[in-house]
Motif scaffolding. Sequence first.
Motif, PDB file in Angstrom:
ATOM      1  N   TYR A  58       0.854  -1.189   0.000  1.00 35.54           N
ATOM      2  CA  TYR A  58       0.000   0.000   0.000  1.00 35.54           C
ATOM      3  C   TYR A  58       0.883   1.230   0.000  1.00 35.54           C
ATOM      4  O   TYR A  58       1.993   1.241   0.539  1.00 35.54           O
ATOM      5  CB  TYR A  58      -0.930   0.025   1.211  1.00 35.54           C
ATOM      6  N   ILE A  96     -10.837   8.219  -0.590  1.00 38.10           N
ATOM      7  CA  ILE A  96     -10.805   7.240  -1.683  1.00 38.10           C
ATOM      8  C   ILE A  96     -10.955   7.949  -3.020  1.00 38.10           C
ATOM      9  O   ILE A  96     -10.275   7.618  -4.008  1.00 38.10           O
ATOM     10  CB  ILE A  96     -11.908   6.184  -1.477  1.00 38.10           C
ATOM     11  N   GLU A 144      -7.277   7.601  -4.360  1.00 36.75           N
ATOM     12  CA  GLU A 144      -7.260   6.377  -5.143  1.00 36.75           C
ATOM     13  C   GLU A 144      -7.719   6.615  -6.593  1.00 36.75           C
ATOM     14  O   GLU A 144      -7.048   6.166  -7.539  1.00 36.75           O
ATOM     15  CB  GLU A 144      -8.147   5.315  -4.484  1.00 36.75           C
ATOM     16  N   GLN A 158     -15.612   7.978   9.349  1.00 40.49           N
ATOM     17  CA  GLN A 158     -15.597   7.024   8.239  1.00 40.49           C
ATOM     18  C   GLN A 158     -16.062   7.662   6.925  1.00 40.49           C
ATOM     19  O   GLN A 158     -15.511   7.382   5.855  1.00 40.49           O
ATOM     20  CB  GLN A 158     -16.514   5.836   8.608  1.00 40.49           C
ATOM     21  N   ASP A 160     -14.061   5.535  13.614  1.00 41.70           N
ATOM     22  CA  ASP A 160     -15.276   5.162  12.892  1.00 41.70           C
ATOM     23  C   ASP A 160     -16.206   6.354  12.692  1.00 41.70           C
ATOM     24  O   ASP A 160     -16.993   6.395  11.729  1.00 41.70           O
ATOM     25  CB  ASP A 160     -16.012   4.053  13.643  1.00 41.70           C
ATOM     26  N   THR A 173     -14.091   7.265   3.397  1.00 47.00           N
ATOM     27  CA  THR A 173     -14.629   6.459   2.312  1.00 47.00           C
ATOM     28  C   THR A 173     -15.050   7.291   1.099  1.00 47.00           C
ATOM     29  O   THR A 173     -15.039   6.784  -0.042  1.00 47.00           O
ATOM     30  CB  THR A 173     -15.821   5.637   2.808  1.00 47.00           C
ATOM     31  N   CYS A 176      -4.805   1.568   2.378  1.00 48.81           N
ATOM     32  CA  CYS A 176      -5.180   0.440   3.274  1.00 48.81           C
ATOM     33  C   CYS A 176      -6.157   0.982   4.313  1.00 48.81           C
ATOM     34  O   CYS A 176      -5.806   1.856   5.109  1.00 48.81           O
ATOM     35  CB  CYS A 176      -3.968  -0.164   3.944  1.00 48.81           C
ATOM     36  N   LEU A 177      -7.371   0.469   4.246  1.00 49.38           N
ATOM     37  CA  LEU A 177      -8.414   0.878   5.179  1.00 49.38           C
ATOM     38  C   LEU A 177      -8.829  -0.332   6.005  1.00 49.38           C
ATOM     39  O   LEU A 177      -9.028  -1.422   5.452  1.00 49.38           O
ATOM     40  CB  LEU A 177      -9.611   1.434   4.422  1.00 49.38           C
ATOM     41  N   HIS A 178      -8.995  -0.098   7.311  1.00 51.68           N
ATOM     42  CA  HIS A 178      -9.263  -1.259   8.172  1.00 51.68           C
ATOM     43  C   HIS A 178     -10.605  -1.898   7.864  1.00 51.68           C
ATOM     44  O   HIS A 178     -10.780  -3.108   7.983  1.00 51.68           O
ATOM     45  CB  HIS A 178      -9.155  -0.873   9.653  1.00 51.68           C
ATOM     46  N   GLN A 179     -11.586  -1.117   7.447  1.00 54.92           N
ATOM     47  CA  GLN A 179     -12.895  -1.687   7.160  1.00 54.92           C
ATOM     48  C   GLN A 179     -12.881  -2.509   5.876  1.00 54.92           C
ATOM     49  O   GLN A 179     -13.662  -3.440   5.720  1.00 54.92           O
ATOM     50  CB  GLN A 179     -13.927  -0.562   7.041  1.00 54.92           C
ATOM     51  N   ARG A 180     -11.939  -2.195   4.983  1.00 54.31           N
ATOM     52  CA  ARG A 180     -11.912  -2.844   3.682  1.00 54.31           C
ATOM     53  C   ARG A 180     -10.806  -3.890   3.547  1.00 54.31           C
ATOM     54  O   ARG A 180     -11.003  -4.959   2.964  1.00 54.31           O
ATOM     55  CB  ARG A 180     -11.746  -1.767   2.607  1.00 54.31           C
ATOM     56  N   ASP A 181      -9.649  -3.586   4.112  1.00 55.81           N
ATOM     57  CA  ASP A 181      -8.464  -4.394   3.779  1.00 55.81           C
ATOM     58  C   ASP A 181      -7.964  -5.311   4.912  1.00 55.81           C
ATOM     59  O   ASP A 181      -7.067  -6.115   4.682  1.00 55.81           O
ATOM     60  CB  ASP A 181      -7.329  -3.469   3.352  1.00 55.81           C
TER      61      ASP A 181
END
Length: 782
Positions: A641, A660, A664, A652, A649, A656, A672-677
């Motif tokens: 990453y 992103i 991105e 968030q 949270d 997001t 690198c996102l904790h909810q996604r990765d």
Amino acid sequence: MINYKKKKMELFQVCKFIIMFVICNDPLIISKAGTIKPEPKFHCEKLYQKGELYVDCSCRNMTSIPNLPSNTAYLNLQHNLISEIPDHTFKNMYNLKILDLSFNKIVSINQQVFYGLSDLRHLKLNNNYMMMNYSLSKEKANNSFEHLTNLTVLDLSFNNLQSINIQTFTGLGNLKHLKLDHNQLSYKLERFPKGSFKPLKSLTDISLQNNNNLITPIFTLFSFPNETIADLKNLEVLKMDVSIAIFKTIVFGVGYLSLHHLTSLNFSNCLHLPLYDKVFRYTPNLRYLYINHCHQMVVKSEAFSNLTKLEVFGLDLDCPSGYKFGQAKVIELFQSLAKTPVKVVKMNNVFYTSQIFPLNNIFDLLSTTSVHELTFTNNKDLQISTQTLCQPAPLDLQMLDLSGNMLKQIALNLIYVLILKLNSNTLGGYLAEHLYMTTQDSKLEHVNLSNNSIQQLNFTMFHGQQHLQVIDLNSNFLKAIHFDLSNLTKLKVINLKNNAINFLDAASMRNIDKVLKNDKTKIDFTNNPLQCTCYTVPFLKWMKVNRKHFINFNQYKCTYENGSTSTLNSFEKVIKRLQEDCISYAYLIISVSFAIFGFIIVLFGGFIYRHRWKLCYIFYTAKLKYTSIKNIEDNLNEYTYDAFISYSDEDQTFVTQDCIHYLEHDFKLRLCLHQRDFLPGQDITDNIINAIQNSRKTICIITRSFVDSYYCMFEYNMARMESVHAREGKNILFLVFYEKLLPEELPLLLYELIQKQSYIEYPNDEHGNVIFWDKIRDAITT
């Protein structure tokens, strides 16, 4: 005028009386007529015992004998300066039994000196100055003792007597003991004329030693006149010197045949003594034979063959010439002794230095005899072989003394011996590893190992000696009792005086407890450097509990830590006081220990707290290294990453949608996102560490909810540790303040970081957003 003179005369008399009283200081006796008489002062001590008067006038520098009570029974006048005794001095002392005039300066004894002492039994005139021309000579000394008809003991030793005559001992028909030693009465007929001993009909003991020229023993030859000695028909004990030419075969002439009762012969100085075969044929009744200080001696195998009643034989070769026996002569001597019924053999200073001791030969020669006591003492560096098979001791042997021989090793086969003395040798090193006994079944009751430089004993030293009653280990260097005592059920005394015992360890105390089951067992710890410290309290308490077993328990002393020593007769009190003091000391030690332990815990806790994030990082990194699916490799600076976004949270939506979208979609960066990765099923901490290590940068979105979140702060601190310890100090942490926070709202670690490094605030306007996201891109890619 007359009255005045009369009064003056009376005053003079009173003054005279007072002056006499002060000067004389004696009791005054005023007679009925008014005269004054001073009572004579008696300078001797008087004491009545069992109704008899003892008078002690010794050591008072008297030059004459004072007036004495007529009922005196015992009179001591020794160590004075008396040179003459007038005739009839003792004429009224009919009860006198013992008279001691020794250590004076008496040179003359006249015929009437002892008149009146018909009941005198004991007379000591030794250590005076009586000479031939003044006392017992033919001209002046006739009948000097004729009034002492009941005298039994006469001591004339240590004078200057040069001769006696046929009247010297007239009247001494009841004399039993006569000492004439240490005079100048050389063994010649003119000095001891025939018949001079004839009045001594009851004499049983005479000492004639040290009366000859012993200065040049090589050239001195003498023997007592046979004609004179023959008159002592009842003689039992004879002490004399002898020096016979070695080539002569006769030591005792035919005159000794008259001495039917002679049982003890003591050669005090045997300058030259040839003991050829049957030399004792004229003295067959001897039971005790002692030979001392020989300068030259011949012993043949049949020398003692006539001594069919011999019980005790003693040989002492301690003399200035250094004459000693070799192995062959010792064996020849015992060949002769083996033909007698001898029971006791005592040999002192007999062997040459470093001589091989033929103990096996001696035991073999005496195997058929009834000898029960053997003594070989004070020989220099005597050697006993431990390589050869040990000959068993004679069956009747009960006591063996090998003390004072500088023995370095020993091996004995003693089955029936009861007493063994090995003291004053150098067996310490040998006995640490070996045994002094080769037999495993012994009747030994007493063993003396004192003064042997013993530091420790072989554990099995006393195995097979279950009959032991006394173990003497006095004057060694023992510090502990680790030799086995468990089989010594009959033990009565363990002598451990004068050792190096400070205290006994638990093993030693348990060892001794095995023999203390016997109430009669005693231990002696006298003159050991016992220590009185809190460390030795268990030992001291053990001693106190078993105090009945310790000889002179209250006489023991101990040394405190400050070097002072306890007083005599206070040992039990010392133990009691030490116990009390050490309880307080123990509490102090425990308190201090807890305090130190607490301090260490606090110190350790502080260290842990101070470096908690570093430790956490190290722990989780190590854990990830060994448990993750793949290891992180940074060799080519390639990361999975571009950035790991750390956020709460509550924020968030911002991440997001905005992050992103811009990072991105627009800038083509991999986030690198904790909810996604984060990998499902893996520990959160492992996912966090993995994300940080697999990302080029870590971006923290700082808000109030971020600061309050445990895992957000955990991610922040782990990224900080990664920056310091894994990226060689390169900054990988980038802070974005999404909300405005006051300094007091920030944690200390976060506040310290923003003081040192730059950060960016979210502008929340269109123009500012463009610049904001450009700076974010630049921070990630640089």
